[in-house]
Design an enzyme around this catalytic site. Sequence first.
Site, short mmCIF file in Angstrom:
data_model
loop_
_atom_site.label_atom_id
_atom_site.label_comp_id
_atom_site.label_asym_id
_atom_site.label_seq_id
_atom_site.Cartn_x
_atom_site.Cartn_y
_atom_site.Cartn_z
N MET A 25 0.77 -1.30 -0.01
CA MET A 25 -0.03 0.09 0.05
C MET A 25 0.88 1.19 -0.02
O MET A 25 1.67 1.59 0.75
CB MET A 25 -0.81 -0.14 1.31
CG MET A 25 -1.97 -0.94 1.07
SD MET A 25 -3.35 -0.89 2.63
CE MET A 25 -2.54 -1.71 3.77
N ALA A 26 0.71 2.03 -1.11
CA ALA A 26 1.47 3.34 -1.14
C ALA A 26 1.16 4.11 0.04
O ALA A 26 -0.03 4.16 0.41
CB ALA A 26 1.22 3.87 -2.59
N GLN A 78 7.95 -4.07 -5.10
CA GLN A 78 7.03 -4.00 -6.24
C GLN A 78 7.24 -3.02 -7.08
O GLN A 78 7.61 -1.86 -6.52
CB GLN A 78 5.57 -3.89 -5.68
CG GLN A 78 4.55 -4.11 -6.90
CD GLN A 78 3.13 -3.42 -6.59
OE1 GLN A 78 2.79 -2.31 -6.22
NE2 GLN A 78 2.38 -4.40 -6.68
N CYS A 108 -2.47 -0.74 -10.44
CA CYS A 108 -2.73 0.64 -9.94
C CYS A 108 -3.73 1.46 -10.93
O CYS A 108 -3.66 1.61 -12.04
CB CYS A 108 -1.46 1.50 -9.87
SG CYS A 108 -1.71 3.08 -9.10
N LYS A 147 0.72 -8.35 -9.79
CA LYS A 147 -0.50 -8.24 -8.91
C LYS A 147 -1.55 -7.32 -10.02
O LYS A 147 -1.13 -6.30 -10.70
CB LYS A 147 -0.20 -7.20 -7.72
CG LYS A 147 -1.33 -7.03 -7.10
CD LYS A 147 -0.98 -6.36 -5.66
CE LYS A 147 -2.33 -6.20 -4.79
NZ LYS A 147 -2.68 -5.08 -5.00
N GLY A 209 -8.60 -8.47 -1.77
CA GLY A 209 -9.78 -7.27 -1.63
C GLY A 209 -10.87 -7.94 -0.34
O GLY A 209 -11.41 -9.02 -0.72
N ASP A 210 -11.08 -7.28 0.16
CA ASP A 210 -12.20 -7.10 1.26
C ASP A 210 -11.85 -8.36 2.46
O ASP A 210 -12.99 -8.76 3.03
CB ASP A 210 -13.51 -7.45 0.72
CG ASP A 210 -13.75 -6.08 -0.43
OD1 ASP A 210 -13.07 -5.00 -0.11
OD2 ASP A 210 -14.67 -6.54 -1.01
N ARG A 233 -6.36 -2.81 3.78
CA ARG A 233 -7.12 -1.80 4.52
C ARG A 233 -7.22 -2.27 5.94
O ARG A 233 -7.14 -1.58 7.03
CB ARG A 233 -8.07 -1.21 3.81
CG ARG A 233 -7.76 -0.39 2.65
CD ARG A 233 -8.99 -0.15 1.80
NE ARG A 233 -9.46 -1.42 1.18
CZ ARG A 233 -10.59 -1.35 0.67
NH1 ARG A 233 -11.26 -0.32 0.42
NH2 ARG A 233 -11.07 -2.50 0.03
C1 LIG Z 1 -3.79 3.40 0.40
C2 LIG Z 1 -3.59 2.11 -0.64
C3 LIG Z 1 -2.50 2.21 -1.38
C4 LIG Z 1 -2.49 1.05 -2.21
N1 LIG Z 1 -1.25 1.00 -2.95
C5 LIG Z 1 -0.95 -0.17 -3.49
C6 LIG Z 1 0.43 -0.38 -4.24
O1 LIG Z 1 1.18 0.36 -4.15
N2 LIG Z 1 0.55 -1.36 -4.88
C7 LIG Z 1 -0.53 -2.45 -4.94
O2 LIG Z 1 -0.22 -3.32 -5.82
N3 LIG Z 1 -1.78 -2.38 -4.38
C8 LIG Z 1 -2.05 -1.12 -3.67
N4 LIG Z 1 -3.18 -1.06 -3.17
C9 LIG Z 1 -4.06 -2.08 -3.32
C10 LIG Z 1 -4.07 -3.11 -2.10
O3 LIG Z 1 -2.84 -3.89 -2.25
C11 LIG Z 1 -5.17 -4.07 -2.14
O4 LIG Z 1 -5.17 -4.79 -3.22
C12 LIG Z 1 -6.65 -3.48 -1.85
O5 LIG Z 1 -6.59 -2.48 -1.15
C13 LIG Z 1 -7.57 -4.43 -1.64
O6 LIG Z 1 -7.30 -5.21 -0.53
P1 LIG Z 1 -7.94 -4.74 0.79
O7 LIG Z 1 -9.46 -4.82 0.75
O8 LIG Z 1 -7.71 -5.69 1.92
O9 LIG Z 1 -7.73 -3.40 1.30
C14 LIG Z 1 -3.28 0.01 -2.21
C15 LIG Z 1 -4.46 0.29 -1.68
C16 LIG Z 1 -4.55 1.16 -0.72
C17 LIG Z 1 -6.08 1.33 0.24
#
Ligand SMILES: Cc1cc2nc3c(=O)[nH]c(=O)nc-3n(C[C@H](O)[C@H](O)[C@H](O)COP(=O)(O)O)c2cc1C
Length: 352
Positions: A25-26, A78, A108, A147, A209-210, A233
């Site tokens: 997560m960026a 990544q 992204c 990814k 996801g979720d 998240r």
């Molecule tokens: C703040 C934020 C930054 C993210 N940055 C990246 C990233 O740099 N690279 C990536 O592949 N996914 C990124 N994601 C996506 C997450 O890795 C993940 O696939 C997505 O949030 C769904 O999962 P979750 O429901 O568990 O959050 C980001 C998500 C969030 C919320």
Amino acid sequence: MQVNLHETWHIGPVEIPSRLVLAPMAGVSVQAFRRQGKRFGAGLVCSEMVSCAGLQHGNERTLGYLRIASDERPLAVQIFGSEPAVMAGAARMVEEAGADIVDINFGCPVKKVTKTGAGATMLDDPERACRVVEAVASAVSVPVTVKLRRGLENGSRACLSIGPRLVEAGAASLTLHPRSAKQMYTGTADHSLTAELVSLVTVPVVASGDIVSRARAQAVLASTGAAAVMVGRAAQGNPWALQEILEGDGDGPSREEVVAELVLFMRETVRELGEHRATGFLKKFYGWYLGHGRFPRAFKAELTQLPTIAEVETRLLGAVPGARFVLARLEEELQHGDEVLLDLPISIYGGG
Ligand SMILES: Cc1cc2nc3c(=O)[nH]c(=O)nc-3n(C[C@H](O)[C@H](O)[C@H](O)COP(=O)(O)O)c2cc1C
């Protein structure tokens, strides 16, 4: 039937000790976040996405500082970009620096990235996507993973046609976040697509996801056949979510534990980013840690107004004095693990 999340699995030769992956997560996945994720049971942790052009040029504005500590491995770094040769060069740097896995971002949805042809845009250009994977896979000896999202448009099933081609091109594992790029983070992740992808490829698939609870993790693993679940998240300011998913331990942390983990996170982040960058970076974490009904809203608001991290720390430890003991114990346990293995520039972009 209960799925055993403690089972070991592999990406190529890399052994991963649990079926729980901490999401890249960026703006979040700093070293402190990754190390914490490891302590709470993540088998694999990931850096946020790093610009391959940033690596190539050392562009000051987009470069931050990535440190890998010995206690956060195995770790995937990544990268994102759209030029096969530049991506291959970036991958080589990442491998040389010591990462266990090179992960490629084809997910992204953020404009700043997609307008350069990178991230989720690559899902619209399978030929180029395959050339990128081929170039990266032949440039490094560590496993290369990808990814991706389901596709660009709502309802897209592009991931199912492109996924097997990416594997043929050399991807040793795929992580699917089955939302469209257009959806960003709205709606729900459709893991029936994850199940379809699993049936189409021979490499491990990670479901993203979720995943917010043990029940959800179990259901997704059982219904998709995925090798692992990825948590994003739900783990922000809440490493206890990882523990709950792994162990079913639903009691939640004490206030002492919450404050101790937050202060430790703050101290590590200051070491990693420097005081100036850490001050802004940390503000969102105060709300994340102290939310979940753990502390009053006014207290969270007050912390974000304090001008220095030192004042935030004093206020936190003043409010929950018992946290000092938990913190001292944590720091003692951790002091041997933070030997730095690699320094890399990291992007400041976001999303996937
Ligand atoms: C703040 C934020 C930054 C993210 N940055 C990246 C990233 O740099 N690279 C990536 O592949 N996914 C990124 N994601 C996506 C997450 O890795 C993940 O696939 C997505 O949030 C769904 O999962 P979750 O429901 O568990 O959050 C980001 C998500 C969030 C919320």
